[in-house]
Write a protein that holds these residues in place. Structure first.
Motif, PDB file in Angstrom:
ATOM      1  N   SER A 115      -2.960  -2.106  -4.730  1.00  0.00           N
ATOM      2  CA  SER A 115      -2.213  -1.250  -5.663  1.00  0.00           C
ATOM      3  C   SER A 115      -1.755   0.029  -4.970  1.00  0.00           C
ATOM      4  O   SER A 115      -1.388   1.002  -5.638  1.00  0.00           O
ATOM      5  N   GLY A 116      -1.798   0.035  -3.638  1.00  0.00           N
ATOM      6  CA  GLY A 116      -1.526   1.253  -2.873  1.00  0.00           C
ATOM      7  C   GLY A 116      -0.192   1.897  -3.150  1.00  0.00           C
ATOM      8  O   GLY A 116      -0.041   3.120  -2.987  1.00  0.00           O
ATOM      9  N   GLY A 117       0.778   1.130  -3.580  1.00  0.00           N
ATOM     10  CA  GLY A 117       2.093   1.695  -3.836  1.00  0.00           C
ATOM     11  C   GLY A 117       2.296   2.177  -5.253  1.00  0.00           C
ATOM     12  O   GLY A 117       3.413   2.562  -5.624  1.00  0.00           O
ATOM     13  N   GLU A 130      -1.008 -12.033  -2.266  1.00  0.00           N
ATOM     14  CA  GLU A 130      -0.765 -13.099  -1.291  1.00  0.00           C
ATOM     15  C   GLU A 130       0.533 -13.835  -1.580  1.00  0.00           C
ATOM     16  O   GLU A 130       1.123 -14.451  -0.690  1.00  0.00           O
ATOM     17  N   ASP A 131       0.986 -13.789  -2.837  1.00  0.00           N
ATOM     18  CA  ASP A 131       2.205 -14.491  -3.239  1.00  0.00           C
ATOM     19  C   ASP A 131       3.392 -13.546  -3.399  1.00  0.00           C
ATOM     20  O   ASP A 131       4.378 -13.890  -4.049  1.00  0.00           O
ATOM     21  N   GLY A 132       3.280 -12.357  -2.810  1.00  0.00           N
ATOM     22  CA  GLY A 132       4.371 -11.403  -2.897  1.00  0.00           C
ATOM     23  C   GLY A 132       4.142 -10.365  -3.983  1.00  0.00           C
ATOM     24  O   GLY A 132       3.089 -10.347  -4.636  1.00  0.00           O
ATOM     25  N   PRO A 133       5.114  -9.480  -4.215  1.00  0.00           N
ATOM     26  CA  PRO A 133       4.973  -8.424  -5.226  1.00  0.00           C
ATOM     27  C   PRO A 133       4.783  -9.014  -6.623  1.00  0.00           C
ATOM     28  O   PRO A 133       5.432  -9.999  -6.989  1.00  0.00           O
ATOM     29  N   ARG A 134       3.882  -8.391  -7.399  1.00  0.00           N
ATOM     30  CA  ARG A 134       3.608  -8.843  -8.757  1.00  0.00           C
ATOM     31  C   ARG A 134       3.452  -7.639  -9.676  1.00  0.00           C
ATOM     32  O   ARG A 134       3.047  -6.562  -9.248  1.00  0.00           O
ATOM     33  N   LYS A 168       3.751   1.772 -18.203  1.00  0.00           N
ATOM     34  CA  LYS A 168       4.208   1.855 -16.816  1.00  0.00           C
ATOM     35  C   LYS A 168       4.383   0.461 -16.226  1.00  0.00           C
ATOM     36  O   LYS A 168       3.640  -0.466 -16.565  1.00  0.00           O
ATOM     37  N   GLU A 169       5.319   0.343 -15.321  1.00  0.00           N
ATOM     38  CA  GLU A 169       5.571  -0.926 -14.636  1.00  0.00           C
ATOM     39  C   GLU A 169       4.859  -0.883 -13.289  1.00  0.00           C
ATOM     40  O   GLU A 169       5.461  -0.585 -12.253  1.00  0.00           O
ATOM     41  N   TYR A 170       3.566  -1.167 -13.286  1.00  0.00           N
ATOM     42  CA  TYR A 170       2.804  -1.142 -12.036  1.00  0.00           C
ATOM     43  C   TYR A 170       3.191  -2.330 -11.160  1.00  0.00           C
ATOM     44  O   TYR A 170       3.434  -3.431 -11.657  1.00  0.00           O
ATOM     45  N   ARG A 192      -6.683   0.114  -3.034  1.00  0.00           N
ATOM     46  CA  ARG A 192      -5.496   0.831  -2.562  1.00  0.00           C
ATOM     47  C   ARG A 192      -5.217   0.603  -1.083  1.00  0.00           C
ATOM     48  O   ARG A 192      -4.181   1.021  -0.575  1.00  0.00           O
ATOM     49  N   ALA A 193      -6.123  -0.043  -0.367  1.00  0.00           N
ATOM     50  CA  ALA A 193      -5.887  -0.323   1.051  1.00  0.00           C
ATOM     51  C   ALA A 193      -4.772  -1.359   1.202  1.00  0.00           C
ATOM     52  O   ALA A 193      -4.468  -2.104   0.258  1.00  0.00           O
ATOM     53  N   PRO A 194      -4.148  -1.430   2.377  1.00  0.00           N
ATOM     54  CA  PRO A 194      -3.124  -2.453   2.615  1.00  0.00           C
ATOM     55  C   PRO A 194      -3.697  -3.859   2.422  1.00  0.00           C
ATOM     56  O   PRO A 194      -4.877  -4.110   2.697  1.00  0.00           O
ATOM     57  N   LEU A 195      -2.842  -4.762   1.979  1.00  0.00           N
ATOM     58  CA  LEU A 195      -3.284  -6.108   1.639  1.00  0.00           C
ATOM     59  C   LEU A 195      -3.921  -6.832   2.821  1.00  0.00           C
ATOM     60  O   LEU A 195      -4.913  -7.549   2.643  1.00  0.00           O
ATOM     61  N   ASP A 196      -3.390  -6.636   4.017  1.00  0.00           N
ATOM     62  CA  ASP A 196      -3.951  -7.357   5.154  1.00  0.00           C
ATOM     63  C   ASP A 196      -5.396  -6.953   5.424  1.00  0.00           C
ATOM     64  O   ASP A 196      -6.228  -7.787   5.796  1.00  0.00           O
ATOM     65  N   LYS A 197      -5.726  -5.689   5.226  1.00  0.00           N
ATOM     66  CA  LYS A 197      -7.107  -5.237   5.363  1.00  0.00           C
ATOM     67  C   LYS A 197      -8.011  -5.914   4.331  1.00  0.00           C
ATOM     68  O   LYS A 197      -9.125  -6.345   4.636  1.00  0.00           O
TER      69      LYS A 197
END
Length: 244
Positions: A136-138, A54-58, A47-49, A114-119
């Motif tokens: 990893s919430g998405g 902090e540096d954007g999508p990875r 799978k492509e998780y 799974r929480a939003p990154l800002d939290k």
């Protein structure tokens, strides 16, 4: 302090020598298990998780950060949480200072929730940690590894007698019991070889105790863990003990 058997120095040394034999046996057994752990078959991650960082999508491969090995601690901090799980927070206290030493051995360690990154980043600032923490919430990353559960799967537990410690941890995390136990803690390990990511190991529950340094120390203190019969769990976040 409860009453305990009292003896002479000679009696202590004799009993300690007997115990040392068993401790050495346990050490050798631990070495053998570590070898068998390394010999587990590697499974390609197909799978492509995707992760928010902090540096954007990875991608999962990106999280290796130029190294060949990756450890991911699955930190219980779900979307409805207002703060990280206190137990996972105690584990993070142990993990944070190890990051630099792991890097020296070609291992990257990150936490995933799974929480939003800002939290996650706000809570990391509160706790004074510096490890990389990704959201990893998405993706189904935690779910695929067995560290996220559906309400249907949890129904027998939720309809039963909820242990007081679970209610305590849910309240401390700013969510209800259902929201709390939807998440599960875990550690997963990966190797990156010729551009392919392989899953090499995973564990949860008491398999996480090596990252709970205080238990190893309490096991050597006179009263040990001293948790039997306690209705409320003693553990707190490191900035909450004085408040308690």
């Amino acid at each position: 302090m409860p009453e305990h058997r009292v003896g002479t120095q000679e009696q202590f040394e004799a009993a300690r020598a007997e115990l040392l034999v068993e401790e050495k046996e346990l050490t050798r057994r631990g070495d053998e298990l570590a070898r068998k752990r390394r010999e587990l078959p590697w499974v390609p991650v197909e799978k492509e998780y995707r992760f928010e960082t902090e540096d954007g999508p990875r991608t999962l491969a990106d999280l290796f950060d130029g190294r060949s090995q990756l450890l991911v601690y699955h930190f219980m901090f779900g979307p409805p949480y207002e703060a990280g799980c206190p137990v996972c927070s105690s584990i993070a206290d142990t993990l944070d200072p190890q990051v630099v030493h792991l890097k020296a051995r070609d291992v990257t360690l990150v936490c995933s929730s799974r929480a939003p990154l800002d939290k996650l980043l706000a809570y990391r600032d509160r706790m004074g940690w510096s490890f990389d923490w990704v959201s990893s919430g998405g993706s189904a990353f935690h779910r695929d590894l067995g560290f996220q559960f559906t309400e249907e799967e949890l129904r027998p537990f939720l309809e039963g007698d909820i242990p007081p410690t679970v209610r305590q941890m849910a309240e401390a995390s700013g969510t209800d019991v259902r929201g709390y136990v939807t998440e599960g803690p875990g550690l997963s390990a990966y190797a990156l070889s010729d551009g392919t990511v392989f899953r090499t190991y995973g564990t949860t529950a008491r398999g996480l105790e090596p990252a709970m340094a205080y238990y190893g120390l309490l096991d050597r203190a006179p009263l040990g863990r001293h948790e039997d019969g306690e209705q409320m769990f003693w553990l707190r976040r490191h900035d909450e003990y004085e408040k308690g």
